[in-house]
Design a protein around this motif. Structure first.
Motif, short mmCIF file in Angstrom:
data_model
loop_
_atom_site.label_atom_id
_atom_site.label_comp_id
_atom_site.label_asym_id
_atom_site.label_seq_id
_atom_site.Cartn_x
_atom_site.Cartn_y
_atom_site.Cartn_z
N GLY A 166 0.81 -1.21 0.00
CA GLY A 166 0.00 0.00 0.00
C GLY A 166 0.84 1.26 0.00
N LEU A 167 0.28 2.33 -0.50
CA LEU A 167 0.97 3.62 -0.57
C LEU A 167 0.40 4.56 0.48
CD1 LEU A 167 0.96 4.11 -4.45
CD2 LEU A 167 2.73 3.03 -3.04
N ALA A 214 -4.15 9.05 -0.67
CA ALA A 214 -3.41 8.48 -1.79
C ALA A 214 -4.15 8.58 -3.12
CB ALA A 214 -3.06 7.03 -1.49
N LYS A 215 -5.45 8.39 -3.11
CA LYS A 215 -6.22 8.39 -4.36
C LYS A 215 -6.34 9.78 -4.97
CE LYS A 215 -9.02 4.28 -3.41
NZ LYS A 215 -10.40 3.73 -3.27
N ALA A 232 1.12 9.50 -5.39
CA ALA A 232 0.60 8.16 -5.15
C ALA A 232 -0.15 7.62 -6.36
CB ALA A 232 -0.31 8.17 -3.92
N VAL A 233 -0.91 8.47 -7.04
CA VAL A 233 -1.65 8.03 -8.23
C VAL A 233 -0.69 7.54 -9.31
CG1 VAL A 233 -3.11 8.82 -10.14
CG2 VAL A 233 -3.66 9.47 -7.79
N GLN A 283 0.87 4.22 -8.17
CA GLN A 283 -0.11 3.14 -8.22
C GLN A 283 -0.35 2.68 -9.65
OE1 GLN A 283 -1.53 1.57 -5.37
NE2 GLN A 283 -1.85 0.12 -7.05
N LEU A 294 2.45 0.37 -10.43
CA LEU A 294 2.30 -0.91 -9.75
C LEU A 294 1.20 -1.76 -10.40
CD1 LEU A 294 2.62 0.20 -6.00
CD2 LEU A 294 4.34 -0.94 -7.42
N ASP A 295 0.13 -1.11 -10.84
CA ASP A 295 -0.94 -1.83 -11.51
C ASP A 295 -0.44 -2.46 -12.80
OD1 ASP A 295 -2.66 -1.11 -9.50
OD2 ASP A 295 -3.62 0.51 -10.63
N GLN A 319 2.20 -5.79 -5.57
CA GLN A 319 1.74 -5.19 -4.32
C GLN A 319 2.98 -4.81 -3.53
OE1 GLN A 319 -1.50 -4.64 -3.33
NE2 GLN A 319 -2.16 -5.38 -5.35
#
Length: 312
Positions: A43-44, A60-61, A66-67, A70, A73-74, A79
């Motif tokens: 997690g971020l 984060a969102k 963070a975006v 993420q 990472l996606d 993870q």
């Protein structure tokens, strides 16, 4: 295993007068720094943001750092846990690519922390995802030069086609950040939906001339091409002292002047450091005469883009 990294991403100028939404370049004078620390649980988490006056979200969102990470990472289907520490060196809403620099610095750091699974240029789509969150549109004319450095042409988005352009030796930029706020939505709202054929032709010629000038190192051609007939005539009325500043900078030796992004920051290109300094002094005098404070920065064009500061 690397446990922590710190990266820097530079400020940028988008549009570059005639290159509305398709041209941008990076400068050395200032930028944002992001430190990432690996944590055991996935997690971020945005731990802290300095230099924003408490205006940016830690969620984060909603945070561009963070975006962007993420999205990376996606794509990797991994993870990984990271704590994010952002230091803002750029003022918010300034027209200097503030949100772009944050996202790009985060990606440069995260790519290192993960063992560099991506080439630098392949980080760009993740930075664009962060720009959607920051400004509601997937523009690349700030994130691309902040990531790659130098002058960058965004030829197309479908598929993404980004071309890095050459930078002539001795080309300097002076940034003028006047002490007032200009809402991006207001700056966009004054633009026209329809462009006369005559203006489209002039603008196309200037874009072509600017790019040719960069390749040839022809400062006179660059100067002749730094003219915007599509956005600047409508946006200039929102910028106090715009025409007075432009005249003073021309007298001081500027190749040309324009609005950085959607403003309120203005940029001026010049040949050599001495001229860049003279431009800075001339701008301060004009803004002082109209009772407006201004922050002035000048530097050579940043040609390397984002880079790693340290890793542990």
């Amino acid at each position: 295993m690397i446990r922590s990294v710190k990266a820097f991403a530079p400020a940028t100028v988008a549009n570059v007068s005639c290159g509305f939404d398709i041209l941008g370049f990076a400068i050395d004078a200032m930028g944002d720094t992001v430190e990432l620390i690996r944590k055991d649980e996935p997690g971020l988490r945005v731990v802290s943001i300095e230099g924003d006056g408490g205006k940016l979200p830690l969620e984060a969102k909603k945070n561009t750092c963070a975006v962007a990470i993420q999205a990376m990472l996606d794509e990797l289907d991994e993870q990984v846990g990271m704590d994010i520490y952002l230091t803002k060196g750029l003022p918010l809403g300034s027209g200097m690519g503030s949100s772009a620099a944050s996202a790009v610095a985060a990606l440069e750091a995260a790519n290192c922390l993960l063992g560099r699974p991506f080439e630098k240029k392949n980080l760009l789509p993740f930075a664009i995802e962060a720009e959607k969150v920051a400004c509601g549109a997937a523009h690349a004319d700030n994130v691309a030069p902040s990531l790659l450095g130098g002058f960058v042409l965004i030829r197309d988005y479908h598929p993404l086609d980004v071309i890095k352009l050459p930078v002539p030796n001795g080309l300097y930029c002076t940034l003028l950040h006047p002490h007032y706020e200009l809402n991006t939505a207001d700056s966009r709202s004054v633009l026209r939906d329809k462009i006369p054929m005559k203006h489209s032709t002039i603008q196309s010629g200037n874009v072509a001339g600017l790019i040719a000038g960069l390749y040839e190192g022809d400062f006179e051609l660059i100067s002749r091409s730094l003219r915007d007939v599509i956005a600047e005539p409508y946006r200039a009325v929102l910028l106090p002292g715009f025409y007075e500043v432009r005249e003073a900078l021309k007298t001081a030796g500027a190749l040309g002047m324009g609005i950085s992004g959607s403003g309120p920051t203005l940029f001026a290109l010049s040949k050599g450091k001495d001229t860049a300094q003279a431009i800075a002094s001339a701008a301060k005098e004009v803004y002082s005469s109209i009772g407006l404070g201004v922050d002035v920065y000048f530097s050579e064009i940043n040609t390397k883009g984002a880079y790693l500061i340290e890793e542990k």
